[in-house]
Design a protein around this motif. Structure first.
Motif, PDB file in Angstrom:
ATOM      1  N   GLU A  72       0.682  -0.982  -0.208  1.00  0.00           N
ATOM      2  CA  GLU A  72      -0.054   0.004  -0.030  1.00  0.00           C
ATOM      3  C   GLU A  72       0.656   1.261  -0.118  1.00  0.00           C
ATOM      4  O   GLU A  72       0.374   2.322  -0.572  1.00  0.00           O
ATOM      5  CB  GLU A  72      -0.918  -0.078   1.378  1.00  0.00           C
ATOM      6  N   PHE A  75       1.722   2.533  -3.647  1.00  0.00           N
ATOM      7  CA  PHE A  75       0.468   2.999  -4.489  1.00  0.00           C
ATOM      8  C   PHE A  75       0.782   3.932  -5.364  1.00  0.00           C
ATOM      9  O   PHE A  75       0.455   4.113  -6.419  1.00  0.00           O
ATOM     10  CB  PHE A  75      -0.672   3.035  -3.879  1.00  0.00           C
ATOM     11  N   LYS A  95      -3.944  -3.922  -2.430  1.00  0.00           N
ATOM     12  CA  LYS A  95      -2.990  -4.072  -1.563  1.00  0.00           C
ATOM     13  C   LYS A  95      -2.536  -5.513  -1.263  1.00  0.00           C
ATOM     14  O   LYS A  95      -3.336  -6.518  -1.534  1.00  0.00           O
ATOM     15  CB  LYS A  95      -3.539  -3.846  -0.080  1.00  0.00           C
TER      16      LYS A  95
END
Length: 242
Positions: A72, A75, A95
């Motif tokens: 995550e 990202f 994720k």
């Protein structure tokens, strides 16, 4: 219409309405590379490894979509790569988990329609459209396609401190994209993780399905160490000269 003709039409309709989805798993930390950033973001020909991987799948078919599994905290970097490919409408980020098994499971959770699903290592950045297409075609016929190449080195099996040679002609090195019908793959991951689950094929086999190999590609290397990056540069240079 004769029965054979009806069957052909049904198969044609089914084949052309199966979605194509690539689950790209890119959760590596880069420790073996000795890099300060995850290896999927290291540069190859001035582009991140992950860029090359995504490019191969996105340019094989216009109707293929990608589920990109990332930590995550990365990202934004992933979104920047997707934007560079102008593919925001075809790539969904999700994720990753604590293991490859969980990361793949997280990606599969986003698949809700009959599909041919490719599960691919994000750092196998030299995967060819030819291999992707061959995996797709075999999966439509047989339900699965797991790329494998013959071992080229001498092989010894080590057990309980002893070792013995084995016939390398009987050994296959497994690659990705490991490709399955969604009706095989998604339910197979609806189980707890086991140490024997080293890849998607072992999970599918545990569900009772037979996994079918397909000839892989020696250029389809996985970037795990600095030397692999040098080899990848040489392969790309040789391809561009053809």
């Amino acid at each position: 219409m004769r029965k054979g003709g009806a069957t052909f039409v049904a198969l044609f309709f089914w084949r052309n309405h199966m979605q194509k989805i690539a689950v790209i798993v890119a959760g590596g930390s880069g420790q073996r590379m000795g890099a300060s950033i995850p290896k999927q973001f290291l540069l190859l020909n001035r582009k991140p490894l992950l860029y090359h991987t995504l490019y191969s799948f996105l340019h094989t078919w216009d109707d293929l979509s990608v589920i990109l599994v990332l930590p995550e905290e990365h990202f934004e970097t992933g979104r920047a790569i997707v934007a560079d490919l102008q593919a925001a409408n075809r790539v969904t980020l999700t994720k990753g988990g604590d293991s490859r098994f969980q990361s793949v499971k997280n990606g599969l959770a986003l698949i809700h329609h009959p599909s041919v699903v490719f599960v691919h290592d994000g750092v196998r950045c030299l995967v060819s459209s030819d291999l992707i297409r061959r995996c797709y075609e075999q999966t439509l016929r047989m339900g699965s396609a797991v790329p494998a190449v013959a071992a080229t080195d001498s092989i010894r099996i080590v057990q309980e401190g002893k070792h013995q040679v084995t016939d390398r002609n009987n050994v296959r090195i497994i690659q990705t994209p490991q490709t399955f019908l969604s009706e095989w793959l998604v339910p197979a991951f609806d189980r707890p993780y086991e140490e024997s689950f080293t890849d998607e094929a072992t999970v599918v086999e545990a569900s009772g399905r037979e996994v079918h190999l397909i000839e892989g590609d020696y250029n389809n290397i996985k970037i795990t160490r600095p030397a692999d990056l040098l080899v990848a540069e040489q392969i790309l240079a040789s391809i561009s000269q053809k």
